[in-house]
Design a protein around this motif. Sequence first.
Motif, PDB file in Angstrom:
ATOM      1  N   ALA A   2      38.404  29.820  35.874  1.00 41.06           N
ATOM      2  CA  ALA A   2      38.246  28.894  36.989  1.00 41.06           C
ATOM      3  C   ALA A   2      39.574  28.293  37.392  1.00 41.06           C
ATOM      4  N   VAL A   3      39.660  27.919  38.633  1.00 38.87           N
ATOM      5  CA  VAL A   3      40.797  27.189  39.163  1.00 38.87           C
ATOM      6  C   VAL A   3      40.293  25.826  39.583  1.00 38.87           C
ATOM      7  N   ARG A   4      40.556  24.799  38.718  1.00 40.78           N
ATOM      8  CA  ARG A   4      40.085  23.453  38.993  1.00 40.78           C
ATOM      9  C   ARG A   4      38.583  23.448  39.317  1.00 40.78           C
ATOM     10  N   GLY A   5      37.826  24.207  38.521  1.00 37.60           N
ATOM     11  CA  GLY A   5      36.373  24.181  38.671  1.00 37.60           C
ATOM     12  C   GLY A   5      35.823  25.225  39.616  1.00 37.60           C
ATOM     13  N   ARG A   6      36.688  25.933  40.376  1.00 38.37           N
ATOM     14  CA  ARG A   6      36.210  26.936  41.299  1.00 38.37           C
ATOM     15  C   ARG A   6      36.425  28.328  40.708  1.00 38.37           C
ATOM     16  N   LYS A   7      35.376  29.150  40.687  1.00 37.73           N
ATOM     17  CA  LYS A   7      35.476  30.473  40.095  1.00 37.73           C
ATOM     18  C   LYS A   7      36.272  31.412  41.006  1.00 37.73           C
ATOM     19  N   GLU A   8      37.082  32.227  40.371  1.00 32.65           N
ATOM     20  CA  GLU A   8      37.815  33.228  41.124  1.00 32.65           C
ATOM     21  C   GLU A   8      36.901  34.415  41.440  1.00 32.65           C
ATOM     22  N   LYS A   9      37.076  34.976  42.623  1.00 28.78           N
ATOM     23  CA  LYS A   9      36.269  36.116  43.030  1.00 28.78           C
ATOM     24  C   LYS A   9      36.648  37.330  42.192  1.00 28.78           C
ATOM     25  N   PRO A  10      35.658  38.027  41.603  1.00 26.93           N
ATOM     26  CA  PRO A  10      35.974  39.204  40.781  1.00 26.93           C
ATOM     27  C   PRO A  10      36.717  40.261  41.589  1.00 26.93           C
ATOM     28  N   ILE A  11      37.541  41.027  40.879  1.00 20.79           N
ATOM     29  CA  ILE A  11      38.323  42.095  41.499  1.00 20.79           C
ATOM     30  C   ILE A  11      37.729  43.442  41.117  1.00 20.79           C
ATOM     31  N   ASP A  12      37.574  44.314  42.094  1.00 18.84           N
ATOM     32  CA  ASP A  12      37.108  45.678  41.840  1.00 18.84           C
ATOM     33  C   ASP A  12      38.301  46.505  41.362  1.00 18.84           C
ATOM     34  N   ASP A  14      38.507  49.442  40.275  1.00 13.92           N
ATOM     35  CA  ASP A  14      38.508  50.864  40.619  1.00 13.92           C
ATOM     36  C   ASP A  14      39.014  51.139  42.034  1.00 13.92           C
ATOM     37  N   GLU A  15      39.231  50.069  42.807  1.00 11.06           N
ATOM     38  CA  GLU A  15      39.616  50.283  44.200  1.00 11.06           C
ATOM     39  C   GLU A  15      41.013  50.867  44.321  1.00 11.06           C
ATOM     40  N   SER A  16      41.931  50.424  43.460  1.00 11.63           N
ATOM     41  CA  SER A  16      43.305  50.948  43.507  1.00 11.63           C
ATOM     42  C   SER A  16      44.054  50.495  42.258  1.00 11.63           C
ATOM     43  N   PRO A  17      45.160  51.153  41.908  1.00 11.62           N
ATOM     44  CA  PRO A  17      45.987  50.687  40.791  1.00 11.62           C
ATOM     45  C   PRO A  17      46.495  49.262  40.998  1.00 11.62           C
ATOM     46  N   TRP A  18      46.733  48.893  42.266  1.00  9.25           N
ATOM     47  CA  TRP A  18      47.197  47.534  42.550  1.00  9.25           C
ATOM     48  C   TRP A  18      46.117  46.510  42.216  1.00  9.25           C
ATOM     49  N   HIS A  19      44.850  46.817  42.553  1.00  9.02           N
ATOM     50  CA  HIS A  19      43.758  45.912  42.215  1.00  9.02           C
ATOM     51  C   HIS A  19      43.656  45.742  40.702  1.00  9.02           C
ATOM     52  N   ALA A  20      43.790  46.834  39.964  1.00  2.75           N
ATOM     53  CA  ALA A  20      43.714  46.751  38.500  1.00  2.75           C
ATOM     54  C   ALA A  20      44.867  45.931  37.939  1.00  2.75           C
ATOM     55  N   PHE A  21      46.047  46.098  38.516  1.00  3.46           N
ATOM     56  CA  PHE A  21      47.205  45.339  38.043  1.00  3.46           C
ATOM     57  C   PHE A  21      47.007  43.843  38.268  1.00  3.46           C
ATOM     58  N   VAL A  22      46.567  43.458  39.462  1.00  3.77           N
ATOM     59  CA  VAL A  22      46.374  42.035  39.760  1.00  3.77           C
ATOM     60  C   VAL A  22      45.282  41.450  38.860  1.00  3.77           C
ATOM     61  N   ASP A  23      44.243  42.231  38.584  1.00  2.00           N
ATOM     62  CA  ASP A  23      43.188  41.755  37.680  1.00  2.00           C
ATOM     63  C   ASP A  23      43.759  41.513  36.286  1.00  2.00           C
ATOM     64  N   ASP A  24      44.586  42.430  35.811  1.00  2.00           N
ATOM     65  CA  ASP A  24      45.212  42.242  34.498  1.00  2.00           C
ATOM     66  C   ASP A  24      46.158  41.046  34.505  1.00  2.00           C
ATOM     67  N   LEU A  25      46.848  40.849  35.631  1.00  4.36           N
ATOM     68  CA  LEU A  25      47.759  39.708  35.744  1.00  4.36           C
ATOM     69  C   LEU A  25      46.983  38.398  35.670  1.00  4.36           C
ATOM     70  N   ARG A  26      45.818  38.352  36.321  1.00  2.00           N
ATOM     71  CA  ARG A  26      44.966  37.166  36.224  1.00  2.00           C
ATOM     72  C   ARG A  26      44.566  36.878  34.776  1.00  2.00           C
ATOM     73  N   LYS A  27      44.170  37.960  34.082  1.00  2.00           N
ATOM     74  CA  LYS A  27      43.645  37.803  32.721  1.00  2.00           C
ATOM     75  C   LYS A  27      44.734  37.507  31.703  1.00  2.00           C
ATOM     76  N   LEU A  28      45.977  37.681  32.095  1.00  2.00           N
ATOM     77  CA  LEU A  28      47.083  37.533  31.165  1.00  2.00           C
ATOM     78  C   LEU A  28      47.145  36.140  30.547  1.00  2.00           C
ATOM     79  N   ARG A  29      46.759  35.126  31.288  1.00  2.00           N
ATOM     80  CA  ARG A  29      46.881  33.765  30.773  1.00  2.00           C
ATOM     81  C   ARG A  29      45.801  33.407  29.756  1.00  2.00           C
ATOM     82  N   GLY A  30      44.745  34.218  29.651  1.00  2.00           N
ATOM     83  CA  GLY A  30      43.688  33.951  28.684  1.00  2.00           C
ATOM     84  C   GLY A  30      42.605  33.045  29.240  1.00  2.00           C
TER      85      GLY A  30
END
Length: 304
Positions: A2-12, A14-30
């Motif tokens: 969440a960002v200050r209580g608001r959920k982030e929209k899930p990333i697909d 499979d849409e592209s390598p860039w989408h997968a990278f940004v999703d991993d970047l989001r998850k990097l912080r734990g």
Amino acid sequence: MAVRGRKEKPIDRDESPWHAFVDDLRKLRGEETTLADIGAKIGYSASYLSRMLNPGNDNITERFVRAYAEACGADPDEWARRRREALGEPEPPEPPTVPRPRLSPEETADTLEPLPIKPRVSQRRVAIIASAVGGVLAVLAGTVVTTMLGGPDRPPNVVITPTDECRSSWAGTSQKSVLVMPCIKHDDHGIAIYAKIKSIKRGGRAEEVTVWLWLMKHDRHLVERHAAHLTRNEASLRRCRIRLANADQIATCGPFIVPPPAEKGVYTTSSSVRSLDATYPPGWNDPTFTGTQGGLLTWTPTRS
């Protein structure tokens, strides 16, 4: 997450390598670390980070990725490489290999910022007890004039050999429109470190930068062995947030009084300048990180 209580929209992913990278970047912080926590380290708001970490944003720069990864405790180089792969960008060319020059005692290792080469002086050194106002130090006829400091307001039993106080010229920084000139000098209460910052920006908004300063032992052997972290005095680390307008404006960060080192040696002020703000400069945990150095000061503690 969440960002200050608001959920982030899930990333697909499979849409592209860039989408997968940004999703991993989001998850990097734990799961436990919020965007606000990361933003506090790198000088951005949580809402700005949320907008940046969107797969529809094609302006996630390598610089941003490096700062974000480092704030999350990850390897900036690894994530910069993954960004290039996701975008299909080529790897940067390897720098040409050149023979390492044989360094004289007056020269620095090639990993250090260049410093002026000092003229050789005679081995015959004359110690003079100076009583001039302000503790003025001079170099006369090739003889190093040394001042013994004493008195109730000065650190006892310390010998300081004078050298150039500031870097001989302005040095470039990672902020292309900002130059830096680190300096070091003795003070009644120890050693003072500071840096002059100069804007060379000719248009647009005023620029805000963070300037980090720390006391560094000028030891070329440690730098050559990729152990520059052993030259840094973390207790001396200071920083300023400076706003620079255009047209050659000059500002000063410091001076800061730092405790005199217990070990004999040549010391300098090292510096780093970035637009982001954090407790430590980017690269602080890298054993090869040296920053940009200034003048030199020889410090010799003596026995009581």
